[in-house]
Motif scaffolding. Structure first.
Motif, PDB file in Angstrom:
ATOM      1  N   UNK A   1      -0.730 -21.604  11.798  1.00  0.00           N
ATOM      2  CA  UNK A   1      -0.144 -20.307  11.467  1.00  0.00           C
ATOM      3  C   UNK A   1       1.253 -20.478  10.890  1.00  0.00           C
TER       4      UNK A   1
ATOM      5  N   UNK B   1       2.506 -22.933   9.346  1.00  0.00           N
ATOM      6  CA  UNK B   1       2.523 -23.501   8.006  1.00  0.00           C
ATOM      7  C   UNK B   1       2.070 -22.498   6.960  1.00  0.00           C
TER       8      UNK B   1
ATOM      9  N   UNK C   1      -5.097 -32.079   5.269  1.00  0.00           N
ATOM     10  CA  UNK C   1      -4.154 -32.359   6.351  1.00  0.00           C
ATOM     11  C   UNK C   1      -3.043 -31.314   6.378  1.00  0.00           C
ATOM     12  N   UNK C   2      -2.674 -30.834   5.205  1.00  0.00           N
ATOM     13  CA  UNK C   2      -1.610 -29.837   5.140  1.00  0.00           C
ATOM     14  C   UNK C   2      -2.215 -28.494   4.769  1.00  0.00           C
ATOM     15  N   UNK C   3      -2.396 -27.597   5.756  1.00  0.00           N
ATOM     16  CA  UNK C   3      -2.969 -26.297   5.437  1.00  0.00           C
ATOM     17  C   UNK C   3      -2.067 -25.531   4.482  1.00  0.00           C
TER      18      UNK C   3
ATOM     19  N   UNK D   1       8.904 -21.419  14.808  1.00  0.00           N
ATOM     20  CA  UNK D   1       7.489 -21.729  14.586  1.00  0.00           C
ATOM     21  C   UNK D   1       7.156 -21.933  13.122  1.00  0.00           C
ATOM     22  N   UNK D   2       7.943 -21.326  12.225  1.00  0.00           N
ATOM     23  CA  UNK D   2       7.638 -21.524  10.807  1.00  0.00           C
ATOM     24  C   UNK D   2       8.072 -22.910  10.334  1.00  0.00           C
TER      25      UNK D   2
ATOM     26  N   UNK E   1       6.552 -26.273  13.370  1.00  0.00           N
ATOM     27  CA  UNK E   1       5.303 -25.969  14.060  1.00  0.00           C
ATOM     28  C   UNK E   1       4.876 -27.083  15.017  1.00  0.00           C
TER      29      UNK E   1
ATOM     30  N   UNK F   1       7.378 -28.686   9.345  1.00  0.00           N
ATOM     31  CA  UNK F   1       6.245 -28.107   8.628  1.00  0.00           C
ATOM     32  C   UNK F   1       5.796 -29.040   7.498  1.00  0.00           C
ATOM     33  N   UNK F   2       4.523 -28.935   7.145  1.00  0.00           N
ATOM     34  CA  UNK F   2       4.057 -29.763   6.035  1.00  0.00           C
ATOM     35  C   UNK F   2       4.272 -29.058   4.705  1.00  0.00           C
ATOM     36  N   UNK F   3       4.732 -27.803   4.754  1.00  0.00           N
ATOM     37  CA  UNK F   3       4.990 -27.092   3.505  1.00  0.00           C
ATOM     38  C   UNK F   3       6.184 -27.728   2.796  1.00  0.00           C
TER      39      UNK F   3
END
Ligand code: HDD
Ligand code: HEM
Ligand code: HEM
Lengths: 345, 449
Positions: A80, A82, A147-149, B77-78, B81, B398-400
């Protein structure tokens, strides 16, 4: 009930309470902007009187929702967090501007108009972005396998389904808040403001209903699984529409003891029940998925020891807070006090 | 720039901004409570006026403190995570209980502010006490999460899985009381000195002996008295916090003190810069044996140096400067309060000279700076971990990617809110000068509220 089901029910409860309180809150902010230049109706005054003491309490519910999500479903936190990074950040930015400027507008009289406009407009955008989380959870816009949503923003903001949700959020915000303010101004003995809000709610009610129907129509194409699940509970959906009709009659047709048109108290209650039923149907149909189709409430659930500890604090916290909420309601919402405040103004 | 660095900068900026309002949100209600109590005790209307004006300022600060706190909570959380997944399983309790503290604060704050005219004096005191307790509880609880990040307990890791979760053991982690106590005491210190600063500033502009001067003088004395009291206990308890580091996070203490060699009779280095190449503190003053004494209450305590740890586990070395600055400011604040006491009580001089008032004006901003330094030291000094020796910062993020735009947007919003809140505050108090409230208070029949 399984622990997961208890947890998701609590979460749903928070979402519902926040949805109702926030629509009132953002809507009241918007109305106080619209009627800013119409001093004589006192409509802005009424909106602010409702808004000033309540916004902090309303805001706390957002935090409660976020905390409930990661304490009950930490496994969902990663996904969520991400995928919601962008929409979540937009909401946070708008929220910061909105709350800050709303407080400032009550303090800096000379700049009131500009400040009220900024907070009124940002406030109306927030429900639109908040509700976009629902169609995101229907699964069509997220890529969960890698792996990265990630979230496909372009698909999101070109989908008719998403726009019907946004339209619904904004019209509901205006509808519910005008209805509530109609009730509030009637109690406060402000007939001019009452007329204004009664008229607004009569216009906006049908629009909201149309938007809700639009959601169902677009859902059929874009999230058919959910549509099918919801249609299985058709009787409840129809009951919800029936309550809408009762609410509509109460504000449009009924007369009160003094022969004045509209009994807004009944309308507010009926319409709240309408939303409660509809969101129950939606929530139940959504189960067991957090994010369709790969994330269920079982997947992300917390450790059982943590769940039990948190659950106990919910009960204790509620017992402690209840008198506080009651006192708050008595001071700000109870009819005799609302009226008294009008007299001291 | 690398995404991890941007995420850290973004979160650090959010926290650095929130903490200003949050600290005042804990500190100012206590000052309001003190004023309300003094008013009930002395029946001196000036204290009622102080309570009213500080409440107004507090309500405006809340307009920024609450949304930035909401940002902080959601951003955790953003942006992190991985960290929040861990926290959710083990350390959810403080966040959960904090919600109740927020509710208590929000409910009674609204009651105190918007129903002021309807409350009995007794109910006013109850309300403001609950506001103060709510603020204190939120600070203590959120700090508990921070404390647990440094001394994680209440779970075991077996084959990469979290097992044997005991949420209450996590809650009562070893550094909870010392750290939470430090945050609470320093918030009270800061609230009191900020009030004292404003009062001193106003006194510089008022004529000695005038009504206005006397009013601000009372506020100044109250601020200095409480500020001195709390800063004294902050430093005692800060000392205890440092001893916790000695026991549980030795490399953080070593970095704070710039100590490389593990040794007994370790010297305390004050000032200067830590040099990574030569492994020493340059241009600092060394006090022999002092560090060992501070760390373990005896000169032969062995204090671990950075050389005992692999270099990739070293916290950034500039934390030495942050730590020194915090302790320096803490000591200065105590001195300022003592000086005022000496001047006023022992020399019995009714008027403070301008230079002294000037010094008092700096106290509030310095206290806020110490809060910033302390937090940046505490969070950055934990690097490379979010949960000490359990979860690294790189695994939390985060992976973003492409966070730069968000960073710019959030920073811009903080600038806008920061500037606006100052302007609004100046505007309001210029429009509603103390004279007006004093008149309302003095005149029978005109309500203060
Ligand atoms: C007015 C502010 C202020 C003042 C005067 C002081 N501190 Fe402080 N200090 C803080 C404000 C602060 C803080 C911002 O509140 C921190 C950040 C994290 C925390 O727990 O408290 C902190 C952290 C902090 C830590 C690190 C805790 C950790 O990493 O978890 C230590 C060792 C000390 N302090 C020690 C001291 C000592 C020995 C002081 C002696 C005068 C002192 N502080 C004064
Ligand atoms: C309110 C005052 C605080 C300030 C000014 C502050 C400051 C910072 C800064 C500057 C960073 C970036 C550190 C770096 O990467 O070098 C950071 C990271 C972080 N802080 Fe704090 N912090 C505060 C409070 C807290 C509290 C109370 C918690 C616990 C809930 C917390 C948890 C974290 C986490 C999880 C990170 C991200 C990971 C990391 O870099 O370690 N912070 N904070
Ligand atoms: C130790 C440092 C912190 C202190 C002393 C502190 C204190 C406070 C206080 C007193 C408030 C009430 C509003 C105000 O008076 O400004 C507040 C608001 C808030 N804080 Fe912080 N806070 C800290 C760090 C954090 C962190 C790290 C988070 C995120 C996890 C956070 C989340 C929040 C939230 C969500 C609110 C808004 C509450 C609401 O909606 O009513 N705070 N904080």
């Amino acid at each position: 009930m399984s622990e997961q089901l208890i947890a998701v029910t609590i979460l749903w409860g928070f979402v519902f309470i926040y949805a109702v309180m926030a629509t009132m809150d953002f809507g009241a902010g918007f109305w106080s902007m619209i009627y800013l230049n119409k001093e004589q109706t006192k409509a802005t005054n009424i909106a602010n009187r409702y808004l000033s003491p309540t916004w902090e309490v309303t805001n706390t519910f957002i935090v409660a929702i976020v905390v409930a999500i990661y304490s009950f479903f930490p496994g969902a936190a990663f996904t969520l967090g991400t995928i919601l990074l962008i929409p979540g950040s937009i909401i946070l930015l708008l929220l910061a501007i909105r709350s800050g400027f709303m407080v400032f507008s009550h303090v800096a009289d000379d700049y009131r108009v500009a400040l009220t406009y900024i907070s009124g407009i940002t406030g109306l955008l927030i429900p639109g972005f908040l509700i976009a989380v629902l169609p995101i959870s229907h699964g069509g816009f997220v890529e969960l396998e890698s792996a990265a949503p990630s979230l496909d923003l372009q698909a999101l903001f070109t989908s008719p389904h998403v726009y019907s949700f946004i339209g619904f959020a904004i019209s509901s915000t205006l509808f519910l808040s005008s209805l509530l303010l109609a009730d509030y101004s009637k109690t406060a003995g402000e007939p001019n403001a009452y007329k204004v809000y009664r008229r607004d709610s009569i216009i906006l009610g049908p629009i909201s209903l149309v938007m809700a129907v639009l959601i169902m129509l677009t859902m059929r194409n874009e999230a058919n699984w959910l549509y099918t699940n919801m249609m299985e509970q058709l009787p409840l959906l129809l009951l919800s529409v029936a309550f809408f009709v009762i609410g509509g009659l109460a504000i449009f047709v009924f007369k009160d003891r003094h022969g004045m048109k509209g009994v807004p108290r009944i309308a507010v209650i009926a319409v709240t029940i309408q939303y409660l039923l509809a969101s129950y149907v939606y929530g139940r149909a959504h189960l067991p998925y957090f994010i369709y189709p790969s994330f269920t409430i079982e997947d992300g659930f917390t450790d059982s020891a943590s769940f039990q500890a948190v659950f106990i604090t919910y009960i204790v916290g509620f017992l402690i807070l209840f008198p506080g909420f009651f006192y708050f309601w008595r001071i700000f919402m109870k009819d005799s006090h609302v009226r008294e405040d009008t007299q001291t103004e | 720039m690398d995404d991890l660095v941007i995420a850290r900068s973004l979160f650090g900026t959010t926290m650095g901004f929130h903490i200003i309002f949050a600290t005042l949100g804990v500190g100012i209600p206590l000052m309001i409570l003190a004023a309300e109590l003094l008013y009930q005790k002395t029946k001196d209307e000036d204290y009622a006026v102080m309570g009213k004006r500080w409440t107004k300022a507090f309500a405006v600060l809340l307009g920024v403190g609450i949304p930035t706190g909401t940002i902080a909570g959601v951003q955790l959380s953003l942006l992190w995570p991985g960290f929040m997944e861990f926290v959710g399983r083990v350390m959810a309790l403080p966040f959960q209980i904090e919600i109740y503290a927020f509710f208590v604060e929000a409910l009674f704050m609204s009651i105190y502010v918007y129903a002021a005219h309807r409350l009995s004096p007794w109910m006013r005191i109850v309300s403001v006490t609950l506001v103060a307790l709510g603020g204190l509880a939120s600070a203590v609880l959120i700090t508990n999460v921070h404390a647990w990040e440094g001394t994680p307990t209440g779970f075991r890791i077996v084959n990469g899985e979290i097992v044997d979760v005991d949420p209450w053991a996590a809650f009562f982690n070893p550094s909870f009381f010392a750290t939470a106590g430090h945050v609470a005491l320093t918030a009270y210190t800061t609230g009191a000195f900020v009030i004292a600063s404003v009062a001193a500033f106003k006194m510089l502009r008022a004529e000695f002996g005038s009504r206005i001067y006397k009013f601000h003088r009372k506020a100044l004395m109250l601020g200095l008295l409480l500020g001195g009291f709390f800063s004294f206990f902050s430093s005692i308890n800060g000392h205890e916090t440092a001893q916790q580091l000695h026991e549980y996070q030795p490399e953080k203490l070593a970095a704070a003190e710039g100590l490389f060699e593990t040794q007994a009779y370790a010297p305390l280095a004050i000032g200067g810069f830590t040099d990574r190449e030569t492994r020493e503190v340059k241009y600092g003053i060394e006090i022999p044996w002092a560090l060992s004494f501070l760390a373990g209450n005896s000169f032969d305590t062995v204090v671990k140096g950075l050389n005992d740890f692999p270099e990739e586990y070293w916290p950034p070395l500039f934390v030495h400067t942050l730590f020194n600055a915090m302790v320096g400011i803490g000591s200065l604040l105590i001195l300022l309060a003592l000086m005022a006491l000496f001047w006023n009580k022992f020399l019995k001089k009714p008027e403070f000279p301008k230079w002294m008032l000037g010094l008092f004006v700096t106290a509030g901003p310095l206290a806020v700076l110490a809060i910033e330094f302390g937090w940046i030291f505490a969070c950055t000094g934990r690097q490379p971990w979010t949960i000490y020796r359990v979860l690294s910062t790189a695994d939390s993020v985060t992976s973003a990617s492409n966070l730069t735009t968000l960073f710019v947007l959030f920073a811009a919003v903080y600038v806008v809110l920061g500037v606006a809140v100052v302007l609004v505050m100046l505007y309001y108090f210029k429009r509603h000068p103390v004279e007006e409230d004093l008149y309302r208070a003095d005149e029978p029949g005109v309500p203060l509220y």
